[in-house]
Design an enzyme around this catalytic site. Structure first.
Site, PDB file in Angstrom:
ATOM      1  CG  ASP A  24      -1.961   1.061   1.271  1.00  0.00           C
ATOM      2  OD1 ASP A  24      -2.267   1.421   0.164  1.00  0.00           O
ATOM      3  OD2 ASP A  24      -2.899   1.047   2.261  1.00  0.00           O
ATOM      4  CG  ASP A 118      -3.071   3.771  -3.605  1.00  0.00           C
ATOM      5  OD1 ASP A 118      -4.095   3.283  -4.053  1.00  0.00           O
ATOM      6  OD2 ASP A 118      -3.020   4.328  -2.459  1.00  0.00           O
ATOM      7  CD  GLU A 119      -5.527  -0.743  -0.931  1.00  0.00           C
ATOM      8  OE1 GLU A 119      -5.899  -1.731  -0.139  1.00  0.00           O
ATOM      9  OE2 GLU A 119      -6.169   0.223  -1.111  1.00  0.00           O
TER      10      GLU A 119
END
Lengths: 370, 372
Positions: A24, A118-119
């Protein structure tokens, strides 16, 4: 956002103890802005529209100290933190970085399930570089992300997706944490229900009215009890309260719905104005259908009122919606049947679900050897 | 900048250029149209970075100048202004707005600096030729349906335009395929196109060109280079990037020796396929063609709803053959047949079938069967 993907799924074998990493990026959008503009460093930054109707898409850690959170209306954020600097999002830049990061993941495993820009979850049970400890893979990945993008990432390492995601939150920012099989059940025990991934405020409140506050409280309930109160999700809660989550990391998640929505500058009250506002949404959804060949059977109209109350109405058709006109008709009829609406409308959304791609046909259609 | 222009003309031009502008843009300037007034002309330009359209129209220019305003909003305003009105556009360099006046209506739109407006920088075009609009339209109409939408094979997401044929009968050829079917059409190679590079024209560009064609008698100038293509239709200029990829060697999937020939009335066939496919499900669109001497039986079986058959009298003298096709693909191809009679050349239930107009007309279609 779900990623578009072909119908084929790369599913990890589940026969033995898995090694899952959840990566993350820390305050991703805000960190990118601070990276690219030194004047923003060390200051409370919110990415998103500052206008009346804007919402915060991401907040820097400096802003979070003031209670600024993503999805918070910009007006509220500004009240919480008067010095907050608003920056317009640059999605092209975020996408490029996201691609860079995914390439780093790909050096370690093909089984990567992106959850957003983003993860992502990575199944590193069998990893390409033969690194024995998942902890070391996470360290390598984070170091390379820092090296190539200048950004910090946090990682959670565990034996399933649920615990890996919990773990990545544990040492944020710029940290990582391992939840081993021995620690799993104990880790969940003390956790307040609201912290469980997949339990939102509404479900948490429901748990609380049932006298259930923590993971241990959930574990003390029978499967029948949980299923009776929470349906299918009850089964999921039953197992995760024991630290068990068998969901595989899916390299190509299949899109489940196609939707578009829009928040209006001025609240809408007139039926005709709402019908007009539906047009670009229908266009966008249909454009996607036309581009991907996806078709859906269920049309959903979402209405958010001025007081943020949400209403949604769905209709399932016997066969997939086959053209733009049909999608438009169903969406408008859903709206018509909901009239008069109790309050002014702040947002409208249209989505298409129960998707079917080429389905069975894809199996039996021969390919040109091109 | 101050310019006066007739509403009907401005609306027509805007309707051409504003389509290029994506409804949602992460880069604000891409949501705008560039307006430039000089030498008694007003030019409008819009782009999505892959494609740009510029249109020029006559106008009464009071003060030359340029600016950019949100394209869709500008279009909506002009659309709603009364027919026959004269529209005055006025932008003052210092203030960041453009005023739009017509009769008693007055609007102001926020502007963005014209310097930020991206330019596709077309560069040198190496080849230039002209074609009647009707030919360009035919090239597009006959192949567009087969363009792939699959993003992994991006080089199939357009029409492959190239010089083909023989030295004595050189052709300009358009080909599109999605891996299930293929469409190919040839025209006589126009002057100036010899030695042109093979180019892949993206789907969106193809669609825009098709929509810009209003007068079939007109002439379209096509210029191209390795990376770009430009279509000039009267006062509209569309410049587009090309798909940077290699189009596969399609020639080897076009069957040469299919010996089973089926000659069929196009309309009857189309109607019959359409009728029997009524009962097919969204997930199973297969229709079975059972061929025997002089006879074609079309059938569809849908385990969830029932079955349908229809018999057609046809010209067929080869061995009996059962073969399946996606009914939608059959209808797509039938729609391309310009004459009344279609010829299908078949081999076996697992190999490509060739479909053509009885009077060939320079077009051919290839369709892969389905397992039934």
């Amino acid at each position: 956002m779900e990623t578009d993907g072909p119908v084929t799924d790369d599913v990890a074998p589940e026969t033995r103890q898995r090694k899952i990493i959840h990566i993350d990026m820390d305050a991703f959008y805000a960190s990118v802005e601070q990276r690219d503009n030194p004047e923003l460093r060390g200051k409370p930054v919110a990415v998103g529209g500052s206008r009346e109707r804007g919402v915060v898409a991401a907040a820097s850690y400096e802003a979070r100290k003031f209670g600024v959170r993503s999805a918070m209306p910009s007006v509220t954020a500004k009240r919480q933190c008067p010095d907050l600097i608003f920056v317009k999002p640059r999605f092209e830049v975020y996408k490029t970085i996201s691609q860079q990061i995914r390439e780093i993941f790909a050096e370690h495993t093909p089984i990567v399930e992106p959850l957003s820009l983003d993860e992502a979850y990575l199944d590193v049970t069998e990893n390409l570089q033969g690194i024995r400890l998942a902890r070391d893979i996470a360290l390598t990945i984070r170091a390379k992300i820092k090296d190539e993008t200048g950004l910090n990432a946090s990682a959670g390492i565990s034996y399933n997706k649920f615990l890996a995601k919990l773990a990545s939150d544990h040492r944020k920012p710029n940290g990582q944490y391992v939840i081993s099989p021995e620690m799993g059940p104990a880790f969940v025990e003390t956790l307040p229900v609201a912290k469980f991934h997949g339990i939102g405020p509404a479900t948490a409140a429901k748990f609380n009215t049932l006298g259930i506050q923590t993971g241990l409280d959930i574990r003390n309930q029978s499967l029948t009890f949980l299923a009776a109160h929470f349906g299918k999700a009850g089964t999921y809660y039953y197992w995760i309260s024991r630290g068990i989550d068998e969901r595989p990391v899916r390299a190509n998640r299949i899109r489940k719905s196609i939707g578009a929505e829009n928040t209006f500058f001025d609240d809408l009250t007139e039926f005709n104005a709402m019908v007009a506002a539906l047009q670009p949404l229908v266009d966008k959804v249909w454009q996607h259908c036309a581009n991907t060949g996806n078709r859906g059977r269920t049309v959903t109209l979402k209405v958010k009122f001025a007081d943020f109350g949400i209403m949604s109405r769905s209709q399932s058709m016997p066969t997939a919606v086959s053209n733009r006109g049909e999608l438009e008709r169903v969406a408008i009829s859903l709206l018509e049947r909901s009239m008069p609406l109790p309050k002014a409308v702040r947002l409208l959304g249209v989505s298409l679900s129960t998707l079917q791609t080429n389905g069975d046909d894809a199996q039996s259609q021969f390919q040109l050897p091109i | 900048m101050k310019v006066t222009v007739e509403r009907a003309q401005l609306l027509k031009s805007l309707s051409h250029v504003h389509r290029v502008v994506e409804r949602r843009n992460t880069i604000p300037i891409l949501g705008n149209v560039l307006i430039r007034a000089e030498n008694a002309r007003l030019s409008l330009k819009a782009t999505d970075l892959d494609l740009e359209v510029t249109e020029t129209l006559a106008a009464e220019v009071g003060t030359a100048g340029s600016t950019t305003v949100p394209a869709h909003m500008f279009y909506d305003i002009v659309r709603k202004l009364p027919d026959g009105s004269q529209i005055v556009l006025e932008a003052d360099g210092d203030r960041s707005v453009m005023a739009i006046r017509a009769g008693r209506s007055r609007f102001t739109l926020q502007t963005l600096p014209e310097n930020d407006f991206p330019d596709l920088a077309a560069g040198e075009m190496t080849h230039s030729f002209a074609l009647p609009a009707s030919d360009v339209k035919r090239l597009i109409d006959r192949t567009q349906f087969a363009i792939s939408t699959e993003e992994t094979r991006y080089y199939l997401n357009g029409i492959y335009l190239h010089a083909a044929g023989t030295a004595t009968a050189a052709t300009l050829r358009a080909v599109a395929t999605d891996g299930h079917r293929l469409a190919q059409i040839d025209l006589k190679l126009p002057k100036g196109a010899d030695g042109m590079p093979g180019v892949i024209v993206p789907r969106k560009t193809v669609g825009e060109v098709q929509r810009l064609i209003e007068d079939l008698e007109a002439e379209i100038t096509i210029e191209l280079s390795q990376g770009k293509i430009r279509f000039t239709l009267g006062n509209v200029v569309l410049t587009s990037k090309l798909i940077d990829g290699t189009f596969p060697d399609y020639g080897r999937v076009i069957p040469q020796n299919n010996d089973k020939e089926l000659v069929i009335d196009k309309k009857d066939f189309e109607n019959a396929v359409d009728r029997v496919s009524t009962i097919s499900s969204e997930r199973g669109r297969a229709v079975k063609l059972a061929l025997s001497a002089g006879k074609l039986v079309l059938s569809v079986t849908n385990p969830d709803s029932g079955s349908a058959t229809e018999e057609l009298e046809v010209e067929y003298a080869s061995d009996a053959l059962d073969i399946g096709f996606n009914s939608r693909y059959l209808l797509d191809i039938a729609a391309q047949i310009e004459g009344e009679v279609a010829v299908l050349r078949l081999a076996d239930p697992g190999s490509p079938t060739l479909v053509q107009d009885k009077d060939a007309k320079g077009a051919l279609y290839v369709l892969m069967p389905m397992r039934v």
